[in-house]
Design an enzyme around this catalytic site. Structure first.
Site, PDB file in Angstrom:
ATOM      1  N   LYS A  79       0.814  -1.221   0.000  1.00 48.64           N
ATOM      2  CA  LYS A  79       0.000   0.000   0.000  1.00 48.64           C
ATOM      3  C   LYS A  79       0.845   1.267   0.000  1.00 48.64           C
ATOM      4  O   LYS A  79       0.337   2.336  -0.347  1.00 48.64           O
ATOM      5  CB  LYS A  79      -0.973  -0.019   1.178  1.00 48.64           C
ATOM      6  CG  LYS A  79      -2.021  -1.106   1.075  1.00 48.64           C
ATOM      7  CD  LYS A  79      -2.943  -0.911  -0.119  1.00 48.64           C
ATOM      8  CE  LYS A  79      -3.970  -2.023  -0.216  1.00 48.64           C
ATOM      9  NZ  LYS A  79      -4.831  -1.890  -1.384  1.00 48.64           N
TER      10      LYS A  79
HETATM   11  N1  PMP Z   1      -3.503  -8.241   1.094  1.00 43.06           N
HETATM   12  C1  PMP Z   1      -3.590  -7.317   2.049  1.00 43.06           C
HETATM   13  C2  PMP Z   1      -3.043  -7.617   3.411  1.00 43.06           C
HETATM   14  C3  PMP Z   1      -4.210  -6.083   1.802  1.00 43.06           C
HETATM   15  O1  PMP Z   1      -4.297  -5.150   2.772  1.00 43.06           O
HETATM   16  C4  PMP Z   1      -4.748  -5.859   0.514  1.00 43.06           C
HETATM   17  C5  PMP Z   1      -5.420  -4.550   0.226  1.00 43.06           C
HETATM   18  N2  PMP Z   1      -6.790  -4.487   0.505  1.00 43.06           N
HETATM   19  C6  PMP Z   1      -4.644  -6.872  -0.467  1.00 43.06           C
HETATM   20  C7  PMP Z   1      -4.003  -8.037  -0.140  1.00 43.06           C
HETATM   21  C8  PMP Z   1      -5.239  -6.726  -1.847  1.00 43.06           C
HETATM   22  O2  PMP Z   1      -4.617  -5.756  -2.611  1.00 43.06           O
HETATM   23  P1  PMP Z   1      -5.485  -4.848  -3.592  1.00 43.06           P
HETATM   24  O3  PMP Z   1      -6.332  -3.959  -2.730  1.00 43.06           O
HETATM   25  O4  PMP Z   1      -4.478  -4.089  -4.374  1.00 43.06           O
HETATM   26  O5  PMP Z   1      -6.339  -5.729  -4.426  1.00 43.06           O
END
Ligand code: PMP
Length: 344
Positions: free
Chosen positions: A48
């Protein structure tokens, strides 16, 4: 006279360029070669950081954010930590509206990073003025010069991965990647990375990982939001009860669903066998890989890249707590090993 000092100017220069690490043990029984992009190496310990810096710097370029401006988001998780960290370095105020379901640990973590946290009731509908969506929207409207990150509905989310994660993986594999597999929450990681990779080679298979209890896989197959698919599950950050516009469903070839229990065990297996201390969704993506292997998805020439989205330290009271595992019914209490105690 200024001496040449080998130092970074600040933490932000360390975002991205995370290592690609071959999985030697957890993938040993599988057919093909498996590599993890380990996003816990980012300074905020998750992928993130990439979207937070990209969205914030885009707002700076557009002249929306100025010193002392406020950044607002609805999250108790990784995105909140990344925004709080970047806000400190760049001199912004950070407001995070979180659900009352968020653990005290997470709220304390965000406050430790200087964020102003609003705790909003979890059991109200999204359009209720007390919901964290509505509170964030209201604060955004009331605070002049503020930005609302809105990661589920912000096209810059996937764009961040298109410009960083995608090219990094292409370079790190020298273009020899055959499969790209990632968990989908907002869908930013998979959509942006896959767009870049498929532009280089449209043959690369792109597989999303979804949770039982989430609507993404069914929506991908039918184009309809099926409310019967929605029920509570434990894995955080993966799957959703709505359709995020940040996800490009067309670029994803297939979705695989994984369970809370198998994902938790697989995350613990990765930590103990590879020595890479990973979060819950890293277990989920590796569990999906195991299921795909059973279905004959890979051959000896497959070079499979998975994303490990964050670091295991965020899950000490969850998947890395034997007691929590036992409370979920994932673990027999007989298996709980107490540490050796030396009497004194
Ligand atoms: N794994 C974790 C621990 C996350 O915080 C997130 C984000 N929501 C994701 C996977 C998925 O990533 P994305 O939001 O880019 O699909």
């Amino acid at each position: 006279m200024e001496h040449k000092i080998n130092a970074y100017n600040n933490l932000l220069e360390l975002i991205g360029n995370t290592p690609l690490i071959k999985l030697n043990k957890v993938a040993a029984p599988l057919t093909g070669n498996f590599y993890a992009k380990v996003e816990g190496f980012n300074p905020g310990h998750s992928a993130k950081d990439r979207i937070a810096i990209h969205i914030i710097e885009e707002a700076e370029r557009r002249g929306i954010l100025k010193k002392g401006s406020t950044i607002i988001e609805t999250t108790s998780g990784n995105t909140g930590f990344s925004i709080a960290m970047i806000s400190i370095i760049k001199g912004y105020d950070c407001i995070l509206a979180v659900s009352s379901k968020s653990s005290q640990d997470k709220i304390d973590m965000l406050r430790s990073m200087g964020a102003k946290v609003y705790v909003c009731p979890a059991h109200v509908s999204a359009d209720d003025p007390r919901s964290y969506y509505e509170v964030a929207k209201r604060l955004h409207e009331e605070t002049e010069g503020s930005i609302y990150i809105n990661q589920y509905f912000n096209e810059l989310n996937a764009d961040a991965h298109y410009h960083s994660t995608g090219p990094e993986i292409w370079d790190q594999t020298n273009g020899h990647i055959t499969h790209f597999i990632a968990c989908s929450g907002t869908g930013g990681t998979i959509s942006g990375t896959a767009k870049y990779l498929k532009e280089q080679n449209p043959e690369i298979r792109v597989i999303g990982v979804d949770a039982y209890g989430s609507v993404l896989k069914k929506y991908h197959e039918t184009g309809e939001l099926d409310n019967n698919e929605i029920y509570p599950y434990r894995i955080e950050g993966l799957g959703k009860n709505l359709i995020p516009t940040a996800t490009n469903f067309k670029i994803i070839d297939e979705f695989v669903k994984v369970t809370d229990e198998e994902s938790a065990h697989t995350a613990r297996e990765i930590s103990r066998s590879e020595g890479i201390f990973v979060g819950y969704t890293s277990g989920a993506v590796m569990q999906a890989v195991k299921q795909l292997n059973e279905l004959g998805e890979f051959d000896e020439n497959s070079n499979v890249v998975v994303i490990f989205p964050d670091h295991g330290s965020r899950y000490m009271s969850k998947i890395y707590s034997d007691q929590w595992m036992a409370d979920q019914g994932f673990f027999d209490t007989k298996n709980i090993e107490e540490p050796q105690k030396i009497e004194f």
